[in-house]
Design an enzyme around this catalytic site. Sequence first.
Site, mmCIF file in Angstrom:
data_model
loop_
_atom_site.group_PDB
_atom_site.id
_atom_site.type_symbol
_atom_site.label_atom_id
_atom_site.label_comp_id
_atom_site.label_asym_id
_atom_site.label_seq_id
_atom_site.Cartn_x
_atom_site.Cartn_y
_atom_site.Cartn_z
ATOM 1 N N TYR A 158 10.456 0.637 14.430
ATOM 2 C CA TYR A 158 9.108 0.825 14.386
ATOM 3 C C TYR A 158 8.626 0.961 15.618
ATOM 4 O O TYR A 158 7.553 1.863 15.796
ATOM 5 C CB TYR A 158 8.609 -0.378 13.768
ATOM 6 N N LYS A 162 6.336 4.304 17.039
ATOM 7 C CA LYS A 162 4.888 4.085 17.312
ATOM 8 C C LYS A 162 4.538 4.326 18.893
ATOM 9 O O LYS A 162 3.494 4.727 19.231
ATOM 10 C CB LYS A 162 4.642 2.725 16.782
HETATM 11 N N1 LIG Z 1 -0.625 -3.083 7.913
HETATM 12 C C1 LIG Z 1 -0.291 -3.407 9.075
HETATM 13 O O1 LIG Z 1 -0.321 -4.491 9.382
HETATM 14 C C2 LIG Z 1 -0.329 -2.351 10.227
HETATM 15 C C3 LIG Z 1 -0.395 -2.734 11.479
HETATM 16 C C4 LIG Z 1 -0.474 -1.596 12.483
HETATM 17 C C5 LIG Z 1 -0.304 -0.260 12.160
HETATM 18 N N2 LIG Z 1 -0.262 0.002 10.679
HETATM 19 C C6 LIG Z 1 0.047 1.585 10.366
HETATM 20 O O2 LIG Z 1 -1.122 1.668 9.673
HETATM 21 C C7 LIG Z 1 -0.800 2.861 8.856
HETATM 22 C C8 LIG Z 1 -1.176 2.554 7.316
HETATM 23 O O3 LIG Z 1 -0.620 1.337 7.001
HETATM 24 P P1 LIG Z 1 -0.972 0.405 5.590
HETATM 25 O O4 LIG Z 1 -1.197 -0.937 6.207
HETATM 26 O O5 LIG Z 1 -2.352 1.092 5.159
HETATM 27 O O6 LIG Z 1 0.151 0.762 4.648
HETATM 28 P P2 LIG Z 1 0.331 1.220 3.291
HETATM 29 O O7 LIG Z 1 1.780 0.834 2.923
HETATM 30 O O8 LIG Z 1 -0.633 0.573 2.572
HETATM 31 O O9 LIG Z 1 0.129 2.657 3.229
HETATM 32 C C9 LIG Z 1 1.001 3.537 3.779
HETATM 33 C C10 LIG Z 1 0.823 4.712 2.812
HETATM 34 O O10 LIG Z 1 1.886 5.835 3.173
HETATM 35 C C11 LIG Z 1 2.298 6.384 1.988
HETATM 36 N N3 LIG Z 1 3.837 6.841 2.334
HETATM 37 C C12 LIG Z 1 5.011 6.016 2.568
HETATM 38 N N4 LIG Z 1 5.850 7.022 2.697
HETATM 39 C C13 LIG Z 1 5.387 8.392 2.652
HETATM 40 C C14 LIG Z 1 6.220 9.693 2.728
HETATM 41 N N5 LIG Z 1 7.452 9.418 2.777
HETATM 42 N N6 LIG Z 1 5.387 10.545 2.386
HETATM 43 C C15 LIG Z 1 4.019 10.308 2.049
HETATM 44 N N7 LIG Z 1 3.206 9.344 2.262
HETATM 45 C C16 LIG Z 1 4.251 8.006 2.565
HETATM 46 C C17 LIG Z 1 2.619 5.176 1.142
HETATM 47 O O11 LIG Z 1 2.842 5.678 -0.332
HETATM 48 C C18 LIG Z 1 1.273 4.472 1.223
HETATM 49 O O12 LIG Z 1 0.031 4.746 0.576
HETATM 50 C C19 LIG Z 1 0.775 2.914 8.955
HETATM 51 O O13 LIG Z 1 0.873 3.887 9.869
HETATM 52 C C20 LIG Z 1 1.012 1.602 9.545
HETATM 53 O O14 LIG Z 1 2.342 1.793 10.386
HETATM 54 C C21 LIG Z 1 -0.236 -1.054 9.768
#
Ligand SMILES: NC(=O)c1ccc[n+]([C@@H]2O[C@H](COP(=O)([O-])OP(=O)(O)OC[C@H]3O[C@@H](n4cnc5c(N)ncnc54)[C@H](O)[C@@H]3O)[C@@H](O)[C@H]2O)c1
Length: 253
Positions: A158, A162
Site C-alpha cells: 500500500y 501510494k
Molecule cells: N479510508 C481511509 O482511511 C483512507 C485513507 C487514506 C486514503 N484512502 C484512499 O481513498 C480512496 C477511497 O477510499 P474509501 O475509503 O472511499 O474506500 P472504499 O472501499 O469505500 O471505496 C473504494 C471504491 O473503489 C472500488 N474498487 C475497488 N477495486 C476496484 C477495481 N478493481 N476497479 C474499480 N473499482 C474498484 C470499490 O468498489 C469501492 O467502491 C482510496 O484510494 C483509498 O486508498 C483511504
Amino acid sequence: MNINFEGKTVLISGAAGSLGSQLVHDYCSSGVGTLILLDLDEKEEELINLKKQYGSQAKVFTYCIDLTSVEQIMQVVKQIEKDELSVDILINNAGINILSKVVETSELIWDKIIDLNLKGSFFLTKAIGESSLVENKGNVIFVSSQHGVVGNQMRAAYCSSKSALVGLVHALTAEWSTYGVRVNSIAPTFILNNKNEEFLLGPREKRNYLNKIPLHRYAVPEDVSNAILFLTSDKASMITGHNLLVDGGYTSI
Ligand SMILES: NC(=O)c1ccc[n+]([C@@H]2O[C@H](COP(=O)([O-])OP(=O)(O)OC[C@H]3O[C@@H](n4cnc5c(N)ncnc54)[C@H](O)[C@@H]3O)[C@@H](O)[C@H]2O)c1
C-alpha cells in the site's frame, strides 16, 4: 469562496465507495454539469442508486469496470467517447488496502494492490488524457495517502503504491503542464466511514492511530472531498505537481 463546476464534466473512479459517493454529492452541490461514475460490476446497484439520487442535479453516466484490467479501461474509455462525453476533471479515487506483514505479503496481495492503486490509475489517466482531458486543459487528482509519505506496519504494498502516485504526479506535471493540464494528489489520514468505524475506534487503533494525529480526530469523507473540490477548481489554477496532506498533522510529528 465560491467554487462552481457549472458546465464541467467530472469522472470519478470508485464512485460507489465512501469517499467516491461523498464526491458525487459535493460536485452536485457545486453545480457540476456531468458526472461519469466508474466502479466494479458488483457495485452496479449502488451506481444506479447514485444516478437516481443525483440525476435531477446533473447528467449522470455510470460504467462498470475492473480498473486492474487495461483492456477494460480501453473499452470503457471508447464507450465514454461513443457517448460523446468529454472529461474536464479526472479523480483517480478507486483504491484498496490489504493489511499484511512484509513476510506474509504474497505476489497475489502485492499485485492486487499495485494493479489497482498504481497501474489502473496510470492507464485510466493515460486513456482519458488522450481521449479528451489534455485537449480540454483539464485537471487530474490521484487519491494517495499519508502512507504515501510515511511508512507504517502491515502496509508495504500500500505504501509503495501510494508513494508511487506522488512520483507519477511529478512526472505528469513535467509532461502535461505544457498543455495547460494540472495534476495533483491528495494524502488523507485515516478516513472514518461505516465500514472501518468499528476497527478504527477500537482501543488498540485509537492508541496506535488516533493518538498520533495532532488534531486528535480521524478525517471524515467531507474533509477530503473539500480539499479535492478546491484543487480541481479554478481557485487552484496555479497549483500543480502538489501532494496536499489532509492528515490532521500526522506526518508532521
Ligand atoms: N479510508 C481511509 O482511511 C483512507 C485513507 C487514506 C486514503 N484512502 C484512499 O481513498 C480512496 C477511497 O477510499 P474509501 O475509503 O472511499 O474506500 P472504499 O472501499 O469505500 O471505496 C473504494 C471504491 O473503489 C472500488 N474498487 C475497488 N477495486 C476496484 C477495481 N478493481 N476497479 C474499480 N473499482 C474498484 C470499490 O468498489 C469501492 O467502491 C482510496 O484510494 C483509498 O486508498 C483511504
